[in-house]
Design a protein around this motif. Sequence first.
Motif, short mmCIF file in Angstrom:
data_model
loop_
_atom_site.label_atom_id
_atom_site.label_comp_id
_atom_site.label_asym_id
_atom_site.label_seq_id
_atom_site.Cartn_x
_atom_site.Cartn_y
_atom_site.Cartn_z
N ALA A 278 15.20 25.69 -2.43
CA ALA A 278 14.03 26.43 -2.88
C ALA A 278 14.05 27.87 -2.37
O ALA A 278 13.46 28.76 -3.00
CB ALA A 278 12.75 25.72 -2.42
N ALA A 279 14.72 28.10 -1.26
CA ALA A 279 14.80 29.45 -0.68
C ALA A 279 16.08 30.18 -1.06
O ALA A 279 16.32 31.29 -0.60
CB ALA A 279 14.70 29.35 0.84
N ASP A 280 16.90 29.57 -1.92
CA ASP A 280 18.20 30.13 -2.29
C ASP A 280 18.13 30.70 -3.69
O ASP A 280 18.01 29.97 -4.68
CB ASP A 280 19.26 29.02 -2.21
N LEU B 73 15.11 15.50 10.25
CA LEU B 73 14.56 15.66 8.91
C LEU B 73 15.41 14.88 7.91
O LEU B 73 16.63 14.89 7.99
CB LEU B 73 14.54 17.14 8.54
N TYR C 192 19.36 20.37 10.16
CA TYR C 192 18.03 19.79 9.96
C TYR C 192 18.08 18.27 10.06
O TYR C 192 17.20 17.63 10.63
CB TYR C 192 17.47 20.20 8.60
N PRO D 235 16.32 19.99 -0.55
CA PRO D 235 15.45 20.68 -1.52
C PRO D 235 14.77 21.92 -0.93
O PRO D 235 14.60 22.92 -1.63
CB PRO D 235 14.43 19.60 -1.90
N ALA D 236 14.39 21.85 0.34
CA ALA D 236 13.75 23.00 0.97
C ALA D 236 14.71 24.18 1.05
O ALA D 236 14.33 25.33 0.80
CB ALA D 236 13.25 22.62 2.36
N LEU D 237 15.98 23.92 1.38
CA LEU D 237 16.97 24.99 1.44
C LEU D 237 17.25 25.56 0.07
O LEU D 237 17.38 26.78 -0.10
CB LEU D 237 18.25 24.46 2.07
N ASP E 299 16.74 14.22 1.94
CA ASP E 299 16.06 14.51 0.67
C ASP E 299 14.83 15.38 0.86
O ASP E 299 14.17 15.74 -0.11
CB ASP E 299 15.71 13.22 -0.07
N ASP E 300 14.54 15.76 2.11
CA ASP E 300 13.55 16.81 2.39
C ASP E 300 14.25 18.11 2.75
O ASP E 300 13.86 19.19 2.31
CB ASP E 300 12.63 16.39 3.54
N ALA E 301 15.31 18.01 3.55
CA ALA E 301 15.99 19.21 4.05
C ALA E 301 16.67 19.99 2.94
O ALA E 301 16.51 21.23 2.84
CB ALA E 301 17.01 18.80 5.11
#
Length: 231
Positions: free
Chosen positions: A79-81, A68, A63, A75-77, A71-73
């Motif tokens: 959140a899905a873990d 990207l 990412y 946290p997004a990962l 500090d965006d990439a």
Amino acid sequence: MTFSVCVHEPYEADEGCEHHRFGVAVTTRLPAVGRLCPFVTENGAIATQSHVNVDLGRDGIAYVDDGLAVDDALPALLAADDGAPLRQLHGVDAETTFVFSGDECGPWYGHLDGDRYTVAGNLLAGESVVEAVAETYEAQRDEDRPLEERLIDALEAGQVEGGDKREGLSVQSAALLVEDTEAYEFDPSTRDLRIDASRQPIADLRETYELAAEAHETLLERVAERDEETP
């Protein structure tokens, strides 16, 4: 079981052009940490540890390579873990930093978010381990020495403070990975080094680095001699 440091350094090359380098150094009381933890490209550096999810590092750096911010990439990962409370994940890109320690990591665990660097560790002797890593890196950051040397120094400082606290595990490992935005005729052989199984991994990593640096210099000298002899 691990402590690591991720760094970003802008610098000016010999020709006066602005460049960026990124690096990760890591050690643990388990074998082959180099195949799991560090992810580095010319755009960023990420370390994934504790209950390792390699996809967090692999996808995170992909990412970042796509533009990207770290500090965006990351946290997004996370959140899905579903296993996020067990993870430690940290990294840097050219503009931002990110560090996360899940509340189910093994104590002592924690992290530091510095100026263009991050440090994190779990199952450590104490907070002084990550503090020593950070302080040593900061103190040497402006020295005219290769990043690889300074990363090894930072690991060694953490180890002196007790490092990974699991004394019953004698087999340890260490690794470093460095990339930058310069183009080389021969990529430096010092930038991707691993000690997969050792009782003194940081000392062995330093010796391996020194041997690799010597071999690379010999290669460059022989190429220069060949070019001089070519009419």
